[in-house]
Design an enzyme around this catalytic site. Structure first.
Site, short mmCIF file in Angstrom:
data_model
loop_
_atom_site.label_atom_id
_atom_site.label_comp_id
_atom_site.label_asym_id
_atom_site.label_seq_id
_atom_site.Cartn_x
_atom_site.Cartn_y
_atom_site.Cartn_z
N PHE A 64 -14.46 -7.92 -10.21
CA PHE A 64 -14.51 -7.46 -8.83
C PHE A 64 -13.70 -8.50 -7.58
O PHE A 64 -13.40 -8.29 -6.94
CB PHE A 64 -15.81 -7.25 -8.28
CG PHE A 64 -16.66 -8.86 -8.03
CD1 PHE A 64 -17.27 -9.60 -8.89
CD2 PHE A 64 -16.77 -9.15 -6.63
CE1 PHE A 64 -17.82 -10.66 -8.58
CE2 PHE A 64 -17.44 -10.25 -6.00
CZ PHE A 64 -17.77 -10.99 -7.41
N LYS A 65 -13.51 -9.71 -8.35
CA LYS A 65 -12.87 -10.88 -7.42
C LYS A 65 -11.59 -10.37 -7.06
O LYS A 65 -10.88 -10.90 -6.29
CB LYS A 65 -13.19 -12.23 -7.88
CG LYS A 65 -14.61 -12.56 -7.72
CD LYS A 65 -14.58 -14.03 -8.24
CE LYS A 65 -16.13 -14.48 -8.19
NZ LYS A 65 -16.96 -14.08 -9.23
N ASP A 66 -10.72 -9.25 -7.96
CA ASP A 66 -9.48 -8.83 -7.90
C ASP A 66 -9.36 -8.30 -6.28
O ASP A 66 -8.33 -8.54 -5.43
CB ASP A 66 -9.21 -7.91 -8.78
CG ASP A 66 -8.72 -8.22 -10.00
OD1 ASP A 66 -8.12 -9.49 -10.03
OD2 ASP A 66 -8.96 -7.74 -11.10
N ALA A 98 -9.45 -11.29 -3.58
CA ALA A 98 -8.31 -12.06 -3.81
C ALA A 98 -7.04 -11.56 -3.55
O ALA A 98 -6.07 -12.04 -2.69
CB ALA A 98 -8.14 -12.39 -5.34
#
Ligand code: PLP
Length: 425
Positions: free
Chosen positions: A106-108, A111
């Site tokens: 999910f950090k995509d 970021a």
């Protein structure tokens, strides 16, 4: 929108300065001066909107006029250009799969949003910007992918040696170019402590502009609201869902709570933690006691002193325990959850989602809801070990095999790391 520091001793700043500074000088976290509700009718009309349009509507009031609508729309489109399906696991528990982006986590989303905002906000300047990030695994890969090749920006990533998975390490170290990785002999908390002091370091700040890309940066934190809305858009039951969030640094849950405070219907949240149980203990007995990190198989949640929890407290105050409950799930229960869900429901959970699934079962007493599927199960060796199956590698992972590893090994000593950083920026 203006942003103030949760420690109250730094000046209010614009969205631009909050993104570029990363963290206020007083060591607090930036927080919006007022919390705008979602525009009237926007929640009810989500069915008619594309994901990119939902994202734009959700973020616009928090950015203000510093990024014009056209540019902000583009940023939103690029940020959420992959699917976010809500998948049923049992009749009561679904999972919102957030792992169909470039680094399968999910950090995509955060970021990508941050890299595009920073690119826009610093365009045309001749001073280099250096992003300094500590990662327990997934942040670094997402930041590396988000910023790789962005002109005028270098990325320095600190990660704990031997505490990230093989795929995570490949996602960190195979970019090269403007992505510099430091393999630190220590724990994630050591990396985070050193990163925080590097961000304030005078010698480094004299040479370049430095900023963080951890979930404390508002440009990472705020866009995490998007997929909660995509989950609600796909939610078909009459009653609002319980939403269970696998939590480490608590940025993700803080974004869900923000969306809720702004008008998103949720019955309540469950903060699902592994053995690092500062928050579950706090909700239990009112004592907030940060601890040394305990290593677990859900390593992206191995955080002993979660940074973002203050934002949640700030939003909810006395209502905290009405809106958020918490559970701590140990590794044995995580493994048996992966095995049971695989054999009974034919679904493969990653260790983080497994913590959430177990917390939901323990906590929800039959009420319906969804967990956040924060990472693809392929990223974690513990899944293959638990299930004794080989899951085929997605193409984005396969192509990393055999690429050279670019990394610099170092002790966790602040001075050694500082000298190394000064030599590469
Ligand atoms: C980072 C991460 C988490 C924890 O998110 P926080 O915002 O730090 O609470 C959970 N699961 C995975 C897979 C992660 O990468």
């Amino acid at each position: 929108m203006r942003y103030f520091s949760t420690n109250g001793a730094s000046p209010h700043v614009s969205f631009r300065d909050a993104v570029i500074n990363g963290q206020p000088d007083d060591g607090g976290l930036y927080f919006p001066a007022s919390i705008p509700r979602f525009p009237d009718g926007s929640i009810d009309s989500m069915n008619r909107l594309s994901n990119a349009e939902i994202a734009f509507v959700a973020i616009r009031d928090l950015v203000g006029d510093e990024i014009p609508d056209d540019a902000l729309r583009n940023i939103c489109e690029e940020t959420v250009d992959f699917p976010f399906p809500l998948v049923e696991i049992t009749p009561d528990i679904a999972t919102l799969e957030l792992f169909h982006g470039p680094t399968l986590a999910f950090k995509d989303v955060g970021a990508r949003f941050m890299s595009r905002c920073l690119g826009y906000l610093t365009r045309g300047e001749n001073r280099e910007t250096v992003i300094i990030v500590a990662t327990s695994g997934d942040t670094g890969g997402a930041v590396a992918a988000g910023f790789h090749g962005v002109e005028g920006v270098k990325v320095v990533i600190l990660y704990p040696k031997d505490k990230v998975s093989r795929i995570q390490e490949q996602q960190l170290t195979t970019h090269g170019g403007n992505v510099i990785t430091l393999e630190v002999r220590g724990a994630f908390d050591d990396c985070q402590r050193v990163a925080k002091s590097l961000l304030r370091d005078k010698d480094i700040r004299e040479r370049v502009r430095v900023t963080s890309a951890n979930s404390i940066n508002v440009a990472r934190w705020l866009p995490q609201q998007f997929y909660y809305l995509f989950g609600i858009k796909q939610w078909k039951a009459d009653a609002p869902p319980i939403v269970c969030v696998p939590s480490g640094n608590f940025g993700n849950l803080a974004a869900g709570v923000l969306a809720h405070v702004r008008g998103m219907p949720v019955r309540r949240f469950i903060a699902a933690c592994n053995a690092n149980d500062v928050v579950p203990r706090y909700l239990d007995d009112g004592r907030y006691e940060p601890r040394a990190t305990i290593a677990t198989i859900s390593n992206a949640m191995d955080v002993g002193d979660p940074s973002n929890f203050v934002r949640i407290e700030r939003m909810l105050g006395d209502r905290l325990s009405n809106v958020v409950s918490a559970a701590s799930i140990d590794d044995d229960a995580t493994i048996s959850t992966i095995q049971e869900v695989y054999s009974q429901c034919n679904y493969t959970l990653d260790p983080h989602a497994a913590v959430a699934f177990a917390a939901m079962k323990e906590n929800a007493s039959g009420e319906k809801g969804f967990i956040l599927g924060t990472a693809h199960p392929i990223k974690f060796d513990a899944v293959a070990d638990a299930l004794r199956i080989e899951t085929p590698l997605p193409a984005s992972v396969k192509e990393l095999d055999g690429r050279p590893k670019h990394t610099i090994e170092t002790s966790a000593d602040h001075h050694e790391i500082k000298e190394t950083v000064l030599s590469v920026i």
